[in-house]
Design a protein around this motif. Structure first.
Motif, PDB file in Angstrom:
ATOM      1  N   ILE A  86       0.830  -1.213   0.000  1.00 25.28           N
ATOM      2  CA  ILE A  86       0.000   0.000   0.000  1.00 25.28           C
ATOM      3  C   ILE A  86       0.869   1.269   0.000  1.00 25.28           C
ATOM      4  O   ILE A  86       0.698   2.134  -0.858  1.00 25.28           O
ATOM      5  CB  ILE A  86      -1.006  -0.038   1.179  1.00 25.28           C
ATOM      6  N   LEU A  90       1.130   4.118  -3.023  1.00 24.41           N
ATOM      7  CA  LEU A  90       0.906   5.537  -2.719  1.00 24.41           C
ATOM      8  C   LEU A  90       2.140   6.361  -3.088  1.00 24.41           C
ATOM      9  O   LEU A  90       2.036   7.444  -3.661  1.00 24.41           O
ATOM     10  CB  LEU A  90       0.582   5.710  -1.229  1.00 24.41           C
ATOM     11  N   MET A 111      -0.605  11.974   5.705  1.00 27.33           N
ATOM     12  CA  MET A 111      -0.287  10.566   5.924  1.00 27.33           C
ATOM     13  C   MET A 111       0.740  10.398   7.045  1.00 27.33           C
ATOM     14  O   MET A 111       0.787   9.367   7.696  1.00 27.33           O
ATOM     15  CB  MET A 111       0.281   9.941   4.632  1.00 27.33           C
ATOM     16  N   TRP A 169      -2.824   2.807   9.887  1.00 26.95           N
ATOM     17  CA  TRP A 169      -3.013   4.245  10.058  1.00 26.95           C
ATOM     18  C   TRP A 169      -1.718   4.916  10.523  1.00 26.95           C
ATOM     19  O   TRP A 169      -1.311   5.944   9.987  1.00 26.95           O
ATOM     20  CB  TRP A 169      -4.123   4.500  11.085  1.00 26.95           C
TER      21      TRP A 169
ATOM     22  N   PHE B  44      -8.168  11.032  -5.658  1.00 28.43           N
ATOM     23  CA  PHE B  44      -7.704   9.886  -4.884  1.00 28.43           C
ATOM     24  C   PHE B  44      -6.883  10.343  -3.668  1.00 28.43           C
ATOM     25  O   PHE B  44      -7.109   9.889  -2.537  1.00 28.43           O
ATOM     26  CB  PHE B  44      -6.879   8.977  -5.799  1.00 28.43           C
ATOM     27  N   LEU B  45      -5.954  11.245  -3.905  1.00 25.56           N
ATOM     28  CA  LEU B  45      -5.097  11.704  -2.807  1.00 25.56           C
ATOM     29  C   LEU B  45      -5.917  12.404  -1.725  1.00 25.56           C
ATOM     30  O   LEU B  45      -5.681  12.199  -0.526  1.00 25.56           O
ATOM     31  CB  LEU B  45      -3.996  12.633  -3.319  1.00 25.56           C
ATOM     32  N   ILE B  48      -7.789   9.703   0.362  1.00 29.22           N
ATOM     33  CA  ILE B  48      -6.937   8.964   1.291  1.00 29.22           C
ATOM     34  C   ILE B  48      -6.487   9.879   2.446  1.00 29.22           C
ATOM     35  O   ILE B  48      -6.475   9.481   3.617  1.00 29.22           O
ATOM     36  CB  ILE B  48      -5.705   8.382   0.569  1.00 29.22           C
ATOM     37  N   ILE B  51      -9.282  10.187   4.917  1.00 28.93           N
ATOM     38  CA  ILE B  51      -9.415   9.002   5.772  1.00 28.93           C
ATOM     39  C   ILE B  51      -8.342   9.018   6.848  1.00 28.93           C
ATOM     40  O   ILE B  51      -8.592   8.746   8.020  1.00 28.93           O
ATOM     41  CB  ILE B  51      -9.332   7.713   4.923  1.00 28.93           C
ATOM     42  N   SER B  52      -7.129   9.381   6.432  1.00 29.60           N
ATOM     43  CA  SER B  52      -6.017   9.388   7.376  1.00 29.60           C
ATOM     44  C   SER B  52      -6.237  10.403   8.499  1.00 29.60           C
ATOM     45  O   SER B  52      -5.766  10.204   9.616  1.00 29.60           O
ATOM     46  CB  SER B  52      -4.728   9.706   6.609  1.00 29.60           C
TER      47      SER B  52
END
Lengths: 299, 307
Positions: A86, A90, A111, A169, B44-45, B48, B51-52
């Motif tokens: 994953i 990304l 992230m 996460w 998409f970015l 994500i 969500i993060s």
């Protein structure tokens, strides 16, 4: 005399590395050595009796230990399965030439932020996200897909899901950063040549990016192996303690904590620790050999 | 081995813009025009990233909700906007018991640990980087082994050891074992390898001692490495849970993670404080992250400099 020492190029390096040597001796070698000794003893109320390999024999026949080992290995394998591909994909998306650098910067920061949380805070939040009530977040998600409510932390596989979600996460962003750094070191000529030959973006990823990232991938897998086998606090926080239904969240380190700290059974717990250490060191030395550290390193 | 200097190269480099026609041609040949592909990518970015960020937003929203309600029903997307209030903030700043004591303890411990670790670890790293001596390879392999063995393996014997040394329940024992931190040594060594040896010779010619060269000539030019390692070690100490959990006994010595963990007990009525306390424990790190993102990423990916 003192002056000689201060100016000596021969002595100086030893003085420089002395703090490490002391740390190594006092906080690593001596405790670990004692751990080996204690693992052959019955330690009760400060009284140690030599009992040979009895602790190991008991360990061998201890079904809870095997359960804990199974849980640790299962978690380790699944975190690798999730936390390599994953973040890799990304990273490839972020590293592609299209798209706005600002948006990508925001994405990378979003992230990465979860890695800054302590396991305590992350555990508290995930415990509440995976709560049993129908209105808890994950049950709302489950409801959206037409099932639930799920009693996440009561069942083995759903509890595992929560643990893996927590790991994903927290660490997907860090692993992604490793891969991005690795990708930026791949010469762009490789891609240009492949594009000239008509290779698609997907084939470029499989045949150029992945092979060239091998050292980074090996490194990330290795730290995931250690992290996975040593996992304890995530489970400890998610289940609000070291006890989970049917020990479904118990890991090897959790068992070591239970026996050694909670039950003060130091001999037996030391045996658990020694077994775990042997497993980890075997992996460690294999990795160092495979990556050529012993051969190439001109230290 | 690559003696990549982990100094200037910012990890957050904006991706290079399309440089030639060739790359445009390939993306076109895949069916999507570059513009559409960029939009798909952007969507998409954003998804994500959102969500993060959900868990962090959830805890922030939770600071305005009734704590007992949150604990009972979990965090939800279905937030009752009418039920939001500043009660928890009032509680935190007026009647939060030991919370700010934990905060101050953690802050003090972090400062001491960071300063100590930077000094001791860079000192050790300098020895490994700048000299040739007998046993150097073996010593450095030890650093690599210590770096990769998880602390969890060591916790029990070390716990027994410090109990015997009479050091349990002290800050000394929280700080001391990690002053010579393997990751930090590793990182500084990489950095020092990139410093020209002539600089050292110049110092020797001027009659500076070997240690004077380190403290007065080399240390002042290692600021970027210091920043990355200060952030890494600061974050580790701020969040450190396992080792303090084992050695700390007295409530007045508790750190934030230990204290927050005690709020999780079902006894007493602490849940209001739990959520807002957890949230506030994140704030110093989040602020530092927004200011020094580059150093965070360098620090936290330090192990991979080796490549």
């Amino acid at each position: 005399m003192l002056k000689q020492i201060l100016y000596s190029k021969r002595l100086a390096p030893y003085i420089f590395i002395l703090p490490f040597l002391i740390t190594l001796a006092v906080f690593w070698v001596v405790p670990l050595g004692r751990s080996f000794v204690m693992s052959t003893q019955e330690v009760l109320y400060g009284q140690a009796t030599f009992i040979g390999l009895d602790n190991y024999e008991r360990l061998w026949r201890d079904s809870i230990f095997w359960k804990a080992l199974y849980n640790s290995i299962r978690y380790m394998v699944l975190t690798i399965v999730l936390l390599v591909p994953i973040p890799l994909v990304l990273a490839a998306i972020v590293n592609s030439r299209i798209g706005s650098p600002r948006l990508k910067g925001f994405f990378k920061a979003s992230m990465f932020v979860p890695a800054l949380t302590s396991v305590v805070v992350a555990g508290i939040v995930f415990r509440l996200i995976f709560a049993e009530s129908g209105s808890a977040m994950m049950n709302q998600v489950a409801d959206f897909f037409g099932f639930g409510p799920v009693r996440w932390l009561r069942e083995d596989l759903t509890g595992l899901t929560a643990l893996l979600a927590l790991a994903l996460w927290r660490w997907a962003g860090v692993n992604m950063m490793y891969f991005i750094a690795g990708m930026q070191a791949i010469p762009s000529e490789y891609y240009e040549a492949a594009a000239m030959d008509g290779a698609s973006k997907f084939r470029q990823f499989i045949h150029i990016t992945v092979p060239n990232l091998k050292p980074t991938i090996v490194y990330v897998v290795t730290i995931s192996v250690y992290g996975g086998l040593a996992m304890f606090l995530e489970s400890f926080m998610l289940y609000a303690g070291n006890n989970s239904p049917n020990n479904q969240g118990l890991t090897v380190v959790g068992y070591l904590y239970r026996k050694g700290i909670e039950e003060n059974n130091l001999g037996f717990a030391s045996a658990v620790g020694v077994v775990l250490l042997v497993i980890v060191m075997a992996i460690n030395i294999t990795y160092l050999l495979a990556s050529g550290t012993f051969k190439k390193e001109e230290v | 081995m690559a003696t990549q200097q982990p100094t200037a190269a910012p990890v957050l480099r904006p991706s290079p813009p399309d440089r030639d026609d060739r790359s445009r041609r390939t993306s076109r040949s895949e069916g999507l025009s570059p513009g559409a592909a960029a939009w798909v990518q952007a969507g998409f970015l954003v998804l994500i990233a959102a969500i993060s960020l959900v868990p962090l937003v959830a805890i922030f929203v939770g600071t305005f909700q009734d704590g007992n309600e949150v604990i009972r029903r979990g965090m939800t997307f279905d937030v009752d906007l009418g039920g939001l209030s500043l009660d928890n903030y009032v509680l935190l700043f007026t009647d939060s018991g030991p919370y700010f004591r934990w905060f101050a303890n953690t802050f003090l411990l972090t400062v001491v640990q960071v300063v100590g670790t930077l000094l001791v670890s860079s000192f050790v790293a300098y020895g490994f980087a700048m000299y040739d001596f007998k046993g150097k390879t073996l010593g450095f392999i030890m650093v690599l082994l210590v770096m990769t063995v998880p602390f969890e393996m060591l916790m029990l014997p070390l716990y027994v050891q410090v109990n015997d040394m009479g050091l349990a329940d002290t800050y000394t024992v929280i700080v001391l074992p990690f002053l010579a931190s393997a990751v930090t040594i590793f990182f500084f060594r990489q950095y020092f390898l990139g410093i020209p040896k002539e600089l050292l010779e110049a110092g020797r010619v001027d009659g500076v001692t070997e240690f004077g060269i380190f403290f007065r000539i080399v240390l002042p030019i290692t600021k970027p490495a210091m920043a990355a390692m200060a952030i890494l070690n600061g974050m580790i100490t701020w969040n450190n849970f396992l080792w303090p959990l084992l050695v700390l006994r007295s409530p007045e010595k508790f750190t934030l993670p230990i204290g927050l963990n005690t709020l999780l007990t079902p006894y007493g009525n602490n849940y209001e404080l739990l959520i807002i306390g957890a949230f506030f424990s994140l704030i110093p790190i989040l602020i530092l992250f927004l200011a020094f993102q580059r150093f965070f990423i360098q620090g936290m990916t330090a192990g991979a400099v080796k490549g």
